[in-house]
Design an enzyme around this catalytic site. Sequence first.
Site, PDB file in Angstrom:
ATOM      1  N   ASP A   7      30.227  87.896  38.298  1.00 39.96           N
ATOM      2  CA  ASP A   7      31.244  88.430  37.416  1.00 39.96           C
ATOM      3  C   ASP A   7      30.575  88.693  36.167  1.00 39.96           C
ATOM      4  O   ASP A   7      29.216  88.728  35.851  1.00 39.96           O
ATOM      5  CB  ASP A   7      32.320  87.442  37.287  1.00 39.96           C
ATOM      6  CG  ASP A   7      31.943  86.286  36.366  1.00 39.96           C
ATOM      7  OD1 ASP A   7      30.791  86.168  36.180  1.00 39.96           O
ATOM      8  OD2 ASP A   7      32.706  85.160  35.932  1.00 39.96           O
ATOM      9  N   CYS A  64      28.328  83.346  38.053  1.00 34.77           N
ATOM     10  CA  CYS A  64      29.262  83.286  37.458  1.00 34.77           C
ATOM     11  C   CYS A  64      28.667  82.439  36.156  1.00 34.77           C
ATOM     12  O   CYS A  64      27.582  82.041  36.078  1.00 34.77           O
ATOM     13  CB  CYS A  64      30.698  82.869  37.610  1.00 34.77           C
ATOM     14  SG  CYS A  64      30.757  81.069  38.233  1.00 34.77           S
TER      15      CYS A  64
END
Length: 142
Positions: A7, A64
Amino acid sequence: MIAIGSDHGGYDLRQLVVKHLAEAGVEVKDMGCPDKSSCDYPDFGRAVAKAVASGECEKGIVICTTGIGISITANKVKGIRCALCSDVCSAELTRLHNDANVLALGAGIVGNNLALKIVDTFLNTEFSGDERHARRISKIEE
Protein backbone atom coordinates in the site's frame (compact mmCIF):
# COMPACT_ATOMS: atom_id res chain seq x y z
CA MET A 1 9.20 -15.03 -10.25
CA ILE A 2 8.51 -13.08 -7.06
CA ALA A 3 5.23 -11.18 -6.67
CA ILE A 4 5.45 -7.98 -4.66
CA GLY A 5 2.83 -5.49 -3.56
CA SER A 6 2.30 -2.76 -1.04
CA ASP A 7 0.00 0.00 0.00
CA HIS A 8 1.07 3.65 0.19
CA GLY A 9 2.80 3.05 3.54
CA GLY A 10 5.06 0.45 1.98
CA TYR A 11 5.57 2.18 -1.36
CA ASP A 12 9.13 3.44 -0.80
CA LEU A 13 10.37 0.17 0.67
CA ARG A 14 8.71 -1.76 -2.17
CA GLN A 15 10.58 0.38 -4.70
CA LEU A 16 13.85 -0.36 -2.89
CA VAL A 17 13.16 -4.11 -2.75
CA VAL A 18 12.19 -4.24 -6.44
CA LYS A 19 15.42 -2.47 -7.39
CA HIS A 20 17.47 -4.75 -5.12
CA LEU A 21 15.94 -7.90 -6.60
CA ALA A 22 16.33 -6.66 -10.17
CA GLU A 23 20.01 -5.95 -9.52
CA ALA A 24 20.33 -9.54 -8.25
CA GLY A 25 18.72 -10.86 -11.44
CA VAL A 26 15.48 -11.91 -9.75
CA GLU A 27 12.36 -11.60 -11.89
CA VAL A 28 9.69 -9.55 -10.10
CA LYS A 29 5.99 -9.06 -10.76
CA ASP A 30 5.19 -5.68 -9.21
CA MET A 31 1.51 -5.61 -8.34
CA GLY A 32 1.38 -2.03 -7.03
CA CYS A 33 0.23 0.31 -5.57
CA PRO A 34 0.99 2.88 -8.28
CA ASP A 35 2.10 5.76 -6.02
CA LYS A 36 1.96 7.15 -2.47
CA SER A 37 -1.71 8.13 -2.68
CA SER A 38 -3.77 6.62 0.12
CA CYS A 39 -5.02 3.17 -0.85
CA ASP A 40 -6.22 -0.06 0.74
CA TYR A 41 -3.64 -2.73 1.65
CA PRO A 42 -6.09 -5.65 1.20
CA ASP A 43 -6.21 -5.01 -2.55
CA PHE A 44 -2.47 -5.49 -2.95
CA GLY A 45 -1.98 -8.19 -0.33
CA ARG A 46 -4.72 -10.29 -1.92
CA ALA A 47 -3.30 -9.80 -5.44
CA VAL A 48 0.14 -11.01 -4.37
CA ALA A 49 -1.30 -13.95 -2.43
CA LYS A 50 -3.45 -15.05 -5.36
CA ALA A 51 -0.45 -14.90 -7.72
CA VAL A 52 1.49 -17.18 -5.37
CA ALA A 53 -1.42 -19.52 -4.62
CA SER A 54 -2.14 -19.99 -8.33
CA GLY A 55 1.48 -20.86 -9.07
CA GLU A 56 1.97 -17.82 -11.29
CA CYS A 57 4.71 -16.69 -8.88
CA GLU A 58 6.97 -18.82 -6.70
CA LYS A 59 6.92 -16.55 -3.64
CA GLY A 60 5.55 -13.17 -2.62
CA ILE A 61 6.46 -10.10 -0.62
CA VAL A 62 3.83 -7.78 0.85
CA ILE A 63 4.53 -4.48 2.58
CA CYS A 64 2.47 -1.98 4.54
CA THR A 65 3.38 0.35 7.40
CA THR A 66 3.33 -2.35 10.08
CA GLY A 67 3.08 -5.47 7.92
CA ILE A 68 0.20 -6.66 10.06
CA GLY A 69 -2.87 -5.83 7.97
CA ILE A 70 -1.34 -6.95 4.70
CA SER A 71 -0.13 -10.24 6.23
CA ILE A 72 -3.59 -10.95 7.65
CA THR A 73 -5.03 -10.33 4.18
CA ALA A 74 -2.50 -12.59 2.43
CA ASN A 75 -3.19 -15.40 4.91
CA LYS A 76 -6.88 -15.37 3.98
CA VAL A 77 -5.99 -16.87 0.60
CA LYS A 78 -6.01 -20.69 0.61
CA GLY A 79 -2.51 -22.12 0.26
CA ILE A 80 -0.71 -19.05 1.56
CA ARG A 81 1.57 -19.11 4.57
CA CYS A 82 2.53 -15.48 5.03
CA ALA A 83 5.01 -14.61 7.77
CA LEU A 84 5.54 -11.11 9.13
CA CYS A 85 9.27 -10.84 9.80
CA SER A 86 11.21 -8.02 11.40
CA ASP A 87 14.48 -9.90 11.88
CA VAL A 88 16.71 -12.21 9.83
CA CYS A 89 16.36 -15.19 12.19
CA SER A 90 12.56 -15.23 11.81
CA ALA A 91 12.89 -15.01 8.02
CA GLU A 92 15.22 -18.00 8.00
CA LEU A 93 13.18 -20.12 10.40
CA THR A 94 9.84 -19.45 8.72
CA ARG A 95 11.29 -20.86 5.50
CA LEU A 96 13.05 -23.78 7.19
CA HIS A 97 10.16 -24.80 9.44
CA ASN A 98 6.96 -23.36 7.94
CA ASP A 99 7.78 -23.29 4.22
CA ALA A 100 6.28 -19.79 4.22
CA ASN A 101 5.60 -18.63 0.68
CA VAL A 102 4.89 -14.96 1.35
CA LEU A 103 6.99 -12.53 3.38
CA ALA A 104 5.38 -9.51 5.02
CA LEU A 105 7.39 -6.47 6.02
CA GLY A 106 6.47 -3.41 8.03
CA ALA A 107 8.03 -0.40 6.31
CA GLY A 108 7.57 1.70 9.43
CA ILE A 109 9.11 -1.00 11.63
CA VAL A 110 12.28 -2.20 9.89
CA GLY A 111 14.94 -0.03 8.31
CA ASN A 112 15.93 -0.38 4.67
CA ASN A 113 19.18 -2.29 5.22
CA LEU A 114 17.56 -4.78 7.57
CA ALA A 115 14.60 -5.19 5.23
CA LEU A 116 16.90 -6.16 2.36
CA LYS A 117 18.71 -8.70 4.55
CA ILE A 118 15.35 -10.17 5.56
CA VAL A 119 14.27 -10.39 1.92
CA ASP A 120 17.52 -12.08 0.87
CA THR A 121 17.33 -14.56 3.74
CA PHE A 122 13.68 -15.39 3.03
CA LEU A 123 14.26 -15.91 -0.69
CA ASN A 124 17.50 -17.85 -0.33
CA THR A 125 16.48 -20.26 2.43
CA GLU A 126 14.95 -23.56 1.37
CA PHE A 127 12.33 -25.49 3.34
CA SER A 128 14.10 -28.13 5.44
CA GLY A 129 11.73 -30.88 4.32
CA ASP A 130 11.88 -32.50 7.77
CA GLU A 131 8.95 -34.81 8.37
CA ARG A 132 7.94 -33.05 11.59
CA HIS A 133 7.71 -29.70 9.81
CA ALA A 134 5.85 -31.15 6.82
CA ARG A 135 3.39 -32.81 9.23
CA ARG A 136 2.77 -29.51 11.01
CA ILE A 137 2.28 -27.64 7.75
CA SER A 138 -0.30 -30.21 6.65
CA LYS A 139 -2.18 -29.57 9.90
CA ILE A 140 -2.21 -25.83 9.11
CA GLU A 141 -3.70 -26.57 5.70
CA GLU A 142 -6.55 -28.73 7.12
